[in-house]
Design an enzyme around this catalytic site. Structure first.
Site, PDB file in Angstrom:
ATOM      1  N   LYS A   5     -17.846   8.950  -3.927  1.00 17.64           N
ATOM      2  CA  LYS A   5     -17.808   7.774  -4.810  1.00 17.64           C
ATOM      3  C   LYS A   5     -18.112   6.500  -4.019  1.00 17.64           C
ATOM      4  O   LYS A   5     -18.054   6.507  -2.783  1.00 17.64           O
ATOM      5  CB  LYS A   5     -16.432   7.681  -5.481  1.00 17.64           C
ATOM      6  CG  LYS A   5     -15.277   7.565  -4.496  1.00 17.64           C
ATOM      7  CD  LYS A   5     -13.935   7.847  -5.171  1.00 17.64           C
ATOM      8  CE  LYS A   5     -12.793   7.744  -4.174  1.00 17.64           C
ATOM      9  NZ  LYS A   5     -11.511   8.195  -4.755  1.00 17.64           N
ATOM     10  N   ARG A  98      -0.650   6.884 -12.380  1.00 19.44           N
ATOM     11  CA  ARG A  98      -1.868   6.107 -12.495  1.00 19.44           C
ATOM     12  C   ARG A  98      -2.716   6.718 -13.611  1.00 19.44           C
ATOM     13  O   ARG A  98      -2.996   6.074 -14.606  1.00 19.44           O
ATOM     14  CB  ARG A  98      -2.600   6.116 -11.137  1.00 19.44           C
ATOM     15  CG  ARG A  98      -3.669   5.096 -10.995  1.00 19.44           C
ATOM     16  CD  ARG A  98      -4.261   5.100  -9.607  1.00 19.44           C
ATOM     17  NE  ARG A  98      -4.919   6.367  -9.259  1.00 19.44           N
ATOM     18  CZ  ARG A  98      -5.672   6.548  -8.177  1.00 19.44           C
ATOM     19  NH1 ARG A  98      -5.859   5.553  -7.318  1.00 19.44           N
ATOM     20  NH2 ARG A  98      -6.233   7.708  -7.926  1.00 19.44           N
ATOM     21  N   TYR A 220     -17.618 -23.027  12.013  1.00 16.98           N
ATOM     22  CA  TYR A 220     -17.059 -23.817  10.912  1.00 16.98           C
ATOM     23  C   TYR A 220     -15.640 -24.285  11.221  1.00 16.98           C
ATOM     24  O   TYR A 220     -14.809 -23.503  11.697  1.00 16.98           O
ATOM     25  CB  TYR A 220     -17.024 -22.985   9.626  1.00 16.98           C
ATOM     26  CG  TYR A 220     -18.349 -22.903   8.904  1.00 16.98           C
ATOM     27  CD1 TYR A 220     -19.000 -24.046   8.454  1.00 16.98           C
ATOM     28  CD2 TYR A 220     -18.935 -21.666   8.651  1.00 16.98           C
ATOM     29  CE1 TYR A 220     -20.208 -23.958   7.776  1.00 16.98           C
ATOM     30  CE2 TYR A 220     -20.137 -21.564   7.970  1.00 16.98           C
ATOM     31  CZ  TYR A 220     -20.777 -22.724   7.537  1.00 16.98           C
ATOM     32  OH  TYR A 220     -21.957 -22.628   6.867  1.00 16.98           O
ATOM     33  N   MET A 268     -21.324 -16.508   6.528  1.00 17.80           N
ATOM     34  CA  MET A 268     -21.916 -15.543   5.589  1.00 17.80           C
ATOM     35  C   MET A 268     -22.940 -14.638   6.276  1.00 17.80           C
ATOM     36  O   MET A 268     -22.980 -13.434   6.024  1.00 17.80           O
ATOM     37  CB  MET A 268     -22.578 -16.279   4.420  1.00 17.80           C
ATOM     38  CG  MET A 268     -23.009 -15.325   3.318  1.00 17.80           C
ATOM     39  SD  MET A 268     -23.883 -16.127   1.962  1.00 17.80           S
ATOM     40  CE  MET A 268     -22.601 -17.124   1.243  1.00 17.80           C
TER      41      MET A 268
HETATM   42  C1  LIG Z   1     -10.962   9.047  -3.788  1.00 16.03           C
HETATM   43  C2  LIG Z   1     -10.286  10.305  -4.216  1.00 16.03           C
HETATM   44  C3  LIG Z   1     -10.156  11.379  -3.320  1.00 16.03           C
HETATM   45  C4  LIG Z   1     -10.519  11.281  -1.856  1.00 16.03           C
HETATM   46  O1  LIG Z   1      -9.510  10.547  -1.181  1.00 16.03           O
HETATM   47  P1  LIG Z   1      -9.551  10.326   0.414  1.00 16.03           P
HETATM   48  O2  LIG Z   1      -8.276   9.649   0.714  1.00 16.03           O
HETATM   49  O3  LIG Z   1     -10.740   9.437   0.680  1.00 16.03           O
HETATM   50  O4  LIG Z   1      -9.725  11.651   1.031  1.00 16.03           O
HETATM   51  C5  LIG Z   1      -9.640  12.564  -3.819  1.00 16.03           C
HETATM   52  N1  LIG Z   1      -9.254  12.667  -5.111  1.00 16.03           N
HETATM   53  C6  LIG Z   1      -9.337  11.646  -5.977  1.00 16.03           C
HETATM   54  C7  LIG Z   1      -8.859  11.817  -7.381  1.00 16.03           C
HETATM   55  C8  LIG Z   1      -9.837  10.426  -5.556  1.00 16.03           C
HETATM   56  O5  LIG Z   1      -9.902   9.406  -6.422  1.00 16.03           O
END
Ligand SMILES: *Cc1c(COP(=O)(O)O)cnc(C)c1O
Length: 323
Positions: A5, A98, A220, A268
């Protein structure tokens, strides 16, 4: 299942899915990301961890042969018209609070799902505190999960911290993310302490060097003052590239592999580095912000952020170059 992701945690989805082409599957948060993974050509499983965000997404998931998580009643109804033949991941809220069905809701959700005849059902949950070895939360979550998993064939619990620290979480599908990129999920340890190698080497170059006399300020708001005559190097990287803008003077930076310190505020597009009075480096020298010789975990601690945030935050304008 390789978690890719957020543009593969900032590493570049195309590079990472190619490098991990032998994974049994890929997991992403949202539908658009899953389509992007599929369009890169994999025929493995591609899971949308948040499930459909609207009724129409089920049909799209079907079109691209995606696996969908289901975490609430609304999603169960959205699946109904188009779920036959899809792999579905039923999400249990085992304590993180969650996403997911509460344990007492699982039997009914399971019956409803089974009546829709998906290709398979995997019971999944997510660990809230697997990176904290002394926290009782993980044992509690594992017990809740086991009690719910009775009649289900496929299961999935572990993220990176679960995989590394909790043998009881390793059953079925595991879902490592951060560790695939060589980064530790534990706040106080670096990936190299766990036998991991960082995949990302965040680099730029010196654009200019100049001599600065004792008492002069740099950058800055003049927050950094030269304590003695020194040489300042200016490098082409800044918060516009995802280098954290709150990093203080003194943060380590490698210049042609030599450990130097940030001098003054991050801009930046630029940073200024104290190269020391006898510096031999000049424009063109390689500047490493983090990588094998300078763990991103160390920079994250300096910034008061997670290493996850730093790699995810590397911005679009930084080219991802395979090494
Ligand atoms: C992001 C995520 C993972 C991976 O988590 P890591 O800590 O990066 O290994 C696994 N399961 C779900 C549901 C996630 O959202």
């Amino acid at each position: 299942m390789a978690v890719v992701k957020a543009n593969a945690y900032g590493h570049g989805l195309d590079l990472v899915t190619a490098a991990l082409r032998d994974a049994d599957g890929f997991a992403v948060a949202r539908l658009d990301e899953a389509i992007a993974v599929r369009q890169l050509g994999t025929r493995r499983r591609v899971l949308v961890l948040e499930g459909p965000a609207a009724p129409a997404e089920t049909a799209v998931a079907r079109q691209y042969s995606l696996d969908l998580a289901v975490h609430c009643e609304e999603q169960l109804e959205w699946l109904a018209p188009a779920v036959a033949g899809l792999n579905i991941w039923l999400k249990l809220d085992s304590g993180m609070h969650r996403l997911g069905f509460m344990p007492e809701e699982v039997p009914a959700a399971l019956r409803r799902l089974q009546s829709l005849e998906p290709a398979s059902i995997t019971l999944m949950t997510h660990l809230a505190s697997a990176d904290l070895p002394d926290d009782p939360m993980t044992e509690k979550q594992l017990a809740v999960f086991t009690a719910c998993a009775g009649e289900i064939d496929e299961i999935s619990v572990a993220n990176s911290a679960g995989l590394l620290a909790w043998p009881g979480a390793r059953g079925g599908w595991v879902r490592p993310g951060i560790m695939l990129y060589g980064i530790s999920p534990f706040a106080e340890r670096n990936g190299c302490d766990l036998g991991l190698q960082p995949a990302m080497h965040f680099r730029s170059r010196l654009l200019a060097t100049r001599r600065v006399a004792a008492g002069e300020t740099v950058g800055y708001c003049g927050t950094w003052t030269a304590q003695h005559d020194t040489c300042i190097g200016t490098a082409a990287v800044g918060y516009g590239d995802g280098y954290p803008g709150n990093l203080p003077g003194g943060t380590p930076v490698l210049v042609d592999g030599r450990r130097c310190e940030l001098a003054g505020r991050v801009s930046m597009d630029l940073i200024t580095i104290d190269l020391g009075p006898g510096a031999a480096e000049s424009a063109g020298a390689e500047v490493t912000l983090w990588g094998a010789a300078l763990p991103v975990e160390e920079i994250a601690r300096r910034a008061g952020r997670l290493a996850y945030e730093l790699v995810c935050g590397v911005s679009q304008r930084v080219p991802r170059i395979p090494v």
